[in-house]
Design an enzyme around this catalytic site. Sequence first.
Site, mmCIF file in Angstrom:
data_model
loop_
_atom_site.group_PDB
_atom_site.id
_atom_site.type_symbol
_atom_site.label_atom_id
_atom_site.label_comp_id
_atom_site.label_asym_id
_atom_site.label_seq_id
_atom_site.Cartn_x
_atom_site.Cartn_y
_atom_site.Cartn_z
ATOM 1 N N CYS A 103 -3.567 -35.955 62.999
ATOM 2 C CA CYS A 103 -4.328 -34.792 62.555
ATOM 3 C C CYS A 103 -5.676 -35.285 62.042
ATOM 4 O O CYS A 103 -6.062 -36.423 62.298
ATOM 5 C CB CYS A 103 -3.562 -33.969 61.522
ATOM 6 N N CYS A 142 -1.830 -33.903 55.545
ATOM 7 C CA CYS A 142 -1.087 -32.635 55.561
ATOM 8 C C CYS A 142 -0.132 -32.539 56.755
ATOM 9 O O CYS A 142 1.061 -32.725 56.618
ATOM 10 C CB CYS A 142 -2.049 -31.444 55.576
ATOM 11 N N SER A 187 0.074 -34.179 60.014
ATOM 12 C CA SER A 187 0.693 -35.312 60.713
ATOM 13 C C SER A 187 1.702 -36.065 59.841
ATOM 14 O O SER A 187 2.758 -36.459 60.348
ATOM 15 C CB SER A 187 -0.347 -36.249 61.318
ATOM 16 N N ASP A 205 -4.413 -25.844 59.821
ATOM 17 C CA ASP A 205 -4.585 -26.886 58.817
ATOM 18 C C ASP A 205 -4.397 -26.293 57.425
ATOM 19 O O ASP A 205 -5.262 -25.549 56.941
ATOM 20 C CB ASP A 205 -5.966 -27.523 58.945
#
Length: 164
Positions: A9, A14, A16, A133
Site C-alpha cells: 500500500c 494501514c 497492507s 485508505d
Amino acid sequence: MKVRILFVCLGNICRSPMAEAVMRHQTEQADLSSVIEVDSAGTGDWHIGHPPHEGTRKLLDEHSISYAGMKARQVTANDFGAFDYIVCMDTNNLRDVRKLLDGAGPGAERRKPHQLFAFMDLLPDKGLKDVPDPYYDGNFPLVYELVESGCRELLRRVRADFNL
C-alpha cells in the site's frame, strides 16, 4: 520451497500490514504457514520502521490476530525476485510498483512474480477497484471486511496455483 506473498500500500501502516496479519492468520489456521510466507511494504517512505496504525492494530486485536514485530518498510526492486505474488491494495500503488519493476536495472535481482495485481481483483463482486485508505477516512472496519474476504480468496488461489 515457500510461496511468498507481498502486500503493498502507500505507507505500509494501514491496509497492507492488515492484509499481512490476516493472511498470516489464515495460513496458520489452514496449517500452511510452513509453506506460505507473507510480508508487506509501502511505496512511500514516510513511515519506515513504524508499527501498524492504531486503527489497524485495534481491528486486529478485536479479531485476535497478531501483528507482533511488524514494522513499515518500503518496497524495493529486489522484492520482485523474492515474491511469487505482489498484491497492491489500490491501482495507484499497482502503477507505482509496475514503474519500479520497469525501472529496475539489469543488475537488480528480479524475476517476474507469479502474479502482480490489485487486491480488489480478488473480489470483483464488490464493485470497487481499490481498497479504501482508512488513513484518510478512518473506515478500518470496511477495510478489515474487504481484507478478510480477499485474503480468503487469495489463499484459495495460492492453494490451486501451487497444489497445496
